[in-house]
Write a protein that holds these residues in place. Sequence first.
Motif, PDB file in Angstrom:
ATOM      1  N   ARG A  42       0.776  -1.282   0.064  1.00  0.00           N
ATOM      2  CA  ARG A  42      -0.026  -0.099   0.019  1.00  0.00           C
ATOM      3  C   ARG A  42       0.725   1.186   0.055  1.00  0.00           C
ATOM      4  N   LEU A  43       2.292   1.146  -0.053  1.00  0.00           N
ATOM      5  CA  LEU A  43       3.181   2.127  -0.268  1.00  0.00           C
ATOM      6  C   LEU A  43       2.664   3.333  -1.296  1.00  0.00           C
ATOM      7  N   PRO A  44       2.445   2.793  -2.642  1.00  0.00           N
ATOM      8  CA  PRO A  44       2.088   3.653  -3.710  1.00  0.00           C
ATOM      9  C   PRO A  44       0.829   4.405  -3.427  1.00  0.00           C
ATOM     10  N   LEU A  49      -1.765   9.460  -1.573  1.00  0.00           N
ATOM     11  CA  LEU A  49      -2.765  10.304  -0.687  1.00  0.00           C
ATOM     12  C   LEU A  49      -2.086  11.592  -0.155  1.00  0.00           C
ATOM     13  N   VAL A  50      -0.542  11.694   0.006  1.00  0.00           N
ATOM     14  CA  VAL A  50       0.069  12.764   0.583  1.00  0.00           C
ATOM     15  C   VAL A  50      -0.476  13.900  -0.364  1.00  0.00           C
ATOM     16  N   PHE A  51      -0.521  13.738  -1.328  1.00  0.00           N
ATOM     17  CA  PHE A  51      -0.930  14.954  -2.324  1.00  0.00           C
ATOM     18  C   PHE A  51      -2.553  15.051  -2.674  1.00  0.00           C
ATOM     19  N   PHE A  64      -2.000  16.986   4.671  1.00  0.00           N
ATOM     20  CA  PHE A  64      -0.588  17.300   4.590  1.00  0.00           C
ATOM     21  C   PHE A  64       0.310  18.215   5.663  1.00  0.00           C
ATOM     22  N   GLY A  65      -0.731  19.248   5.907  1.00  0.00           N
ATOM     23  CA  GLY A  65      -0.099  20.071   7.194  1.00  0.00           C
ATOM     24  C   GLY A  65       0.218  19.091   8.165  1.00  0.00           C
ATOM     25  N   ALA A  66      -0.589  18.039   8.541  1.00  0.00           N
ATOM     26  CA  ALA A  66      -0.349  17.122   9.713  1.00  0.00           C
ATOM     27  C   ALA A  66       1.035  16.278   9.390  1.00  0.00           C
ATOM     28  N   LEU A 301      -2.162   5.618   6.624  1.00  0.00           N
ATOM     29  CA  LEU A 301      -1.326   5.623   5.338  1.00  0.00           C
ATOM     30  C   LEU A 301      -0.402   6.914   5.200  1.00  0.00           C
ATOM     31  N   ILE A 302      -0.920   7.910   5.352  1.00  0.00           N
ATOM     32  CA  ILE A 302      -0.213   9.239   5.250  1.00  0.00           C
ATOM     33  C   ILE A 302       0.854   9.302   6.163  1.00  0.00           C
TER      34      ILE A 302
END
Length: 447
Positions: A42-44, A49-51, A64-66, A301-302
């Motif tokens: 699930r890394l991809p 999800l980060v973006f 993203f701020g967290a 995940l993030i």
Amino acid sequence: MHQVEQWLDRADQLVWGAPLLILLVGTGILLTIRLGLLQVFRLPLALKLVFTSRNEGHGDVSSFGALATALAATIGTGNIVGVATAIQMGGPGALFWMWVAAFFGMATKFAEGVLAVKYRKIDENGHISGGPMVYIEQGLGKKFKPLAVFFAVSGVLVALFGIGTFPQVNAIVTSVQSSVGVPPVFTAIVITLLTLLVTVGGIKNISVVTSKIVPVMAVVYILTSCVVLFVFADKLPAALSLVFQSAFNPTAAGGGFLGATVMMAIRTGIARGVFSNEAGLGSAPIAAAAAKVKWPAEQGLISMTGTFIDTIIICTLTGLTLIVTGAWNGAAEGAAMTQAAFGAAMPLGSFILMLSLVLFAFTTILGWNYYGERCIVYLFGVKSILPYRVVFVLLIGAGAFIKLKAVWLLADIMNGLMALPNLIALLGLSGVVVAETRLYFRHLKKN
């Protein structure tokens, strides 16, 4: 002072003995098995999800701020000074054990993020409060509140006397003095004032600053490290071979290196790896709880990507630059060792390293200011925020004048004490993590 260092060294060896290392890695292994190698498969999705996270839930800052706040706290002196210290004490093999700790630590960090969002609550000021102290009490039950209090007390101590202050300021003033000759007292004053200006606004202010600084500083450091490795490309195969050999065989003394046993490589690699990526420590979920996210597993995940970026990428690059340039075998220690490695490859290498270290360490100070604040709010309520911030800022100024060895020993001890109650909670609530993960992936499949 020497007697104090001896006492701290004994306490450090006791806290970071085999039981804690087995518990740290063992928790990661158990979660890896129960989550079906989630950090691989699930890394991809996690990186995507980060973006692309929609920030649909209730929270104080974006996902993203967290993550930026959590990365600000983790990408710090551990990536530069910590890696150098690990390799100096445990040999090149310590880098391999950092990788092991990070791989299983990704599953641990995922679980922390899940529980942080699931059990978060709102304080008297209307801000999100979450993290191990909350999920211990809410998840394990009221009878475990002493464990939650123990974590919160340890968290405050780590913020004030561990990762959050002394090692960061010490690294900044040492690096600036050796690079551009600025006296420590002036650097300490500037860092103290900047910390005061940013932290007055709490998590929203901190996340705005870290969201801008962290991505830029990480990219600059990664690119510079790649230049060093390119210049010494012919030494890279031998360096990688040395890492794997030294991980399972004692490292012989030579040059400025005194030699190391396999146990020393394992201990320093795992301890410094945890110091750097904080997986299992329980700090990152305090920031993850503030994210505007609906699904706990999504933030999990993030959060997991933080360990990947911090250790698998940045610590690896630092370690390899130290080995290919031969700096690990020289007389320099700490930040000076990494500066020597960068300086060997390019004229401005030492200056870029100094700038990276200053930014890394400063953002770590900001992240840990918030962590300690949430812990003290759990203990004494929102009325304790102002006194805490005053003490924190004063300790930033004092951190410039503490000896290096004492600083790292004290930080290591506080880390270990903070990790214990969090790991117990992660083991006790692992079933909740699995259930929330299945729920989220069923939702993704359905939509």
